[in-house]
Scaffold this motif. Structure first.
Motif, mmCIF file in Angstrom:
data_model
loop_
_atom_site.group_PDB
_atom_site.id
_atom_site.type_symbol
_atom_site.label_atom_id
_atom_site.label_comp_id
_atom_site.label_asym_id
_atom_site.label_seq_id
_atom_site.Cartn_x
_atom_site.Cartn_y
_atom_site.Cartn_z
ATOM 1 N N PRO A 36 0.834 -1.205 0.000
ATOM 2 C CA PRO A 36 0.000 0.000 0.000
ATOM 3 C C PRO A 36 0.867 1.253 0.000
ATOM 4 C CG PRO A 36 0.046 -0.960 2.187
ATOM 5 C CD PRO A 36 0.830 -1.867 1.291
ATOM 6 N N CYS A 37 0.490 2.225 -0.822
ATOM 7 C CA CYS A 37 1.257 3.474 -0.843
ATOM 8 C C CYS A 37 0.302 4.658 -0.724
ATOM 9 C CB CYS A 37 2.184 3.539 -2.047
ATOM 10 S SG CYS A 37 1.498 3.065 -3.620
ATOM 11 N N HIS A 38 0.439 5.688 -1.538
ATOM 12 C CA HIS A 38 -0.330 6.919 -1.372
ATOM 13 C C HIS A 38 -1.794 6.637 -1.053
ATOM 14 C CE1 HIS A 38 -1.371 5.991 -5.539
ATOM 15 N NE2 HIS A 38 -2.423 6.757 -5.349
ATOM 16 N N CYS A 39 -2.379 7.512 -0.290
ATOM 17 C CA CYS A 39 -3.799 7.413 0.082
ATOM 18 C C CYS A 39 -4.086 6.212 0.981
ATOM 19 C CB CYS A 39 -4.704 7.383 -1.142
ATOM 20 S SG CYS A 39 -4.574 8.859 -2.152
ATOM 21 N N THR A 40 -3.085 5.730 1.688
ATOM 22 C CA THR A 40 -3.273 4.668 2.668
ATOM 23 C C THR A 40 -2.469 5.079 3.902
ATOM 24 O OG1 THR A 40 -3.319 3.073 0.850
ATOM 25 C CG2 THR A 40 -3.169 2.187 3.080
ATOM 26 N N ASN A 41 -3.152 5.529 4.957
ATOM 27 C CA ASN A 41 -2.396 6.041 6.095
ATOM 28 C C ASN A 41 -1.853 4.909 6.973
ATOM 29 O OD1 ASN A 41 -4.414 5.256 7.889
ATOM 30 N ND2 ASN A 41 -5.035 7.321 8.404
ATOM 31 N N LEU A 42 -1.046 5.286 7.943
ATOM 32 C CA LEU A 42 -0.354 4.306 8.773
ATOM 33 C C LEU A 42 -1.318 3.415 9.553
ATOM 34 C CD1 LEU A 42 2.401 3.260 9.641
ATOM 35 C CD2 LEU A 42 2.398 4.994 11.457
ATOM 36 N N HIS A 55 3.958 -4.697 2.951
ATOM 37 C CA HIS A 55 5.328 -4.211 2.823
ATOM 38 C C HIS A 55 5.331 -2.722 2.522
ATOM 39 C CE1 HIS A 55 6.937 -8.286 2.790
ATOM 40 N NE2 HIS A 55 5.848 -8.581 2.098
ATOM 41 N N GLU A 56 6.347 -2.031 3.012
ATOM 42 C CA GLU A 56 6.482 -0.593 2.791
ATOM 43 C C GLU A 56 6.911 -0.321 1.349
ATOM 44 O OE1 GLU A 56 5.943 3.207 3.585
ATOM 45 O OE2 GLU A 56 5.534 1.620 5.028
ATOM 46 N N VAL A 57 6.426 0.792 0.818
ATOM 47 C CA VAL A 57 6.762 1.212 -0.535
ATOM 48 C C VAL A 57 7.441 2.569 -0.452
ATOM 49 C CG1 VAL A 57 5.800 1.885 -2.776
ATOM 50 C CG2 VAL A 57 4.776 0.023 -1.489
ATOM 51 N N GLY A 58 8.453 2.780 -1.243
ATOM 52 C CA GLY A 58 9.128 4.062 -1.273
ATOM 53 C C GLY A 58 9.917 4.237 -2.550
ATOM 54 N N VAL A 59 10.448 5.424 -2.705
ATOM 55 C CA VAL A 59 11.252 5.745 -3.880
ATOM 56 C C VAL A 59 12.423 4.787 -3.952
ATOM 57 C CG1 VAL A 59 12.708 7.494 -4.938
ATOM 58 C CG2 VAL A 59 10.569 8.149 -3.829
ATOM 59 N N GLY A 60 12.659 4.226 -5.116
ATOM 60 C CA GLY A 60 13.774 3.312 -5.321
ATOM 61 C C GLY A 60 13.453 1.849 -5.055
ATOM 62 N N LEU A 61 12.223 1.558 -4.641
ATOM 63 C CA LEU A 61 11.842 0.167 -4.381
ATOM 64 C C LEU A 61 11.977 -0.640 -5.671
ATOM 65 C CD1 LEU A 61 10.518 -2.053 -2.576
ATOM 66 C CD2 LEU A 61 8.327 -1.260 -3.483
ATOM 67 N N THR A 62 12.599 -1.781 -5.572
ATOM 68 C CA THR A 62 12.735 -2.696 -6.704
ATOM 69 C C THR A 62 12.081 -4.013 -6.343
ATOM 70 O OG1 THR A 62 14.827 -1.682 -7.344
ATOM 71 C CG2 THR A 62 14.367 -3.865 -8.230
ATOM 72 N N LEU A 63 11.196 -4.481 -7.190
ATOM 73 C CA LEU A 63 10.522 -5.766 -6.981
ATOM 74 C C LEU A 63 10.926 -6.698 -8.102
ATOM 75 C CD1 LEU A 63 6.963 -4.451 -6.135
ATOM 76 C CD2 LEU A 63 8.712 -5.213 -4.520
#
Length: 65
Positions: A36-42, A55-63
């Motif tokens: 979950p990323c944007h528009c999904t709070n903690l 799992h956390e998503v962020g800039v540079g994430l590679t799957l």
């Protein structure tokens, strides 16, 4: 069956009916990880994590599959 999901889930509360229903649906239909990323709070992420592999998503994430 859905393998994995990545994206904004538009959930803003950990204990709302929408979040609980979404978690239940995903638990029944996703056989993988949730990113979950944007528009999904903690709080919503914590509620989802109680039932799913979140799992956390962020800039540079590679799957890799």
């Amino acid at each position: 069956m859905i393998k994995s999901i990545i994206g904004g889930l538009h959930l803003f509360s950990g204990n709302s009916q929408q979040t609980l229903a979404t978690a239940d649906y995903l638990k029944q239909n996703v056989d993988g990880n949730i990113y979950p990323c944007h528009c999904t709070n903690l709080a919503a992420k914590f509620a989802l994590h109680a039932q799913l592999s979140v799992h956390e998503v962020g800039v540079g994430l590679t799957l890799e599959w």
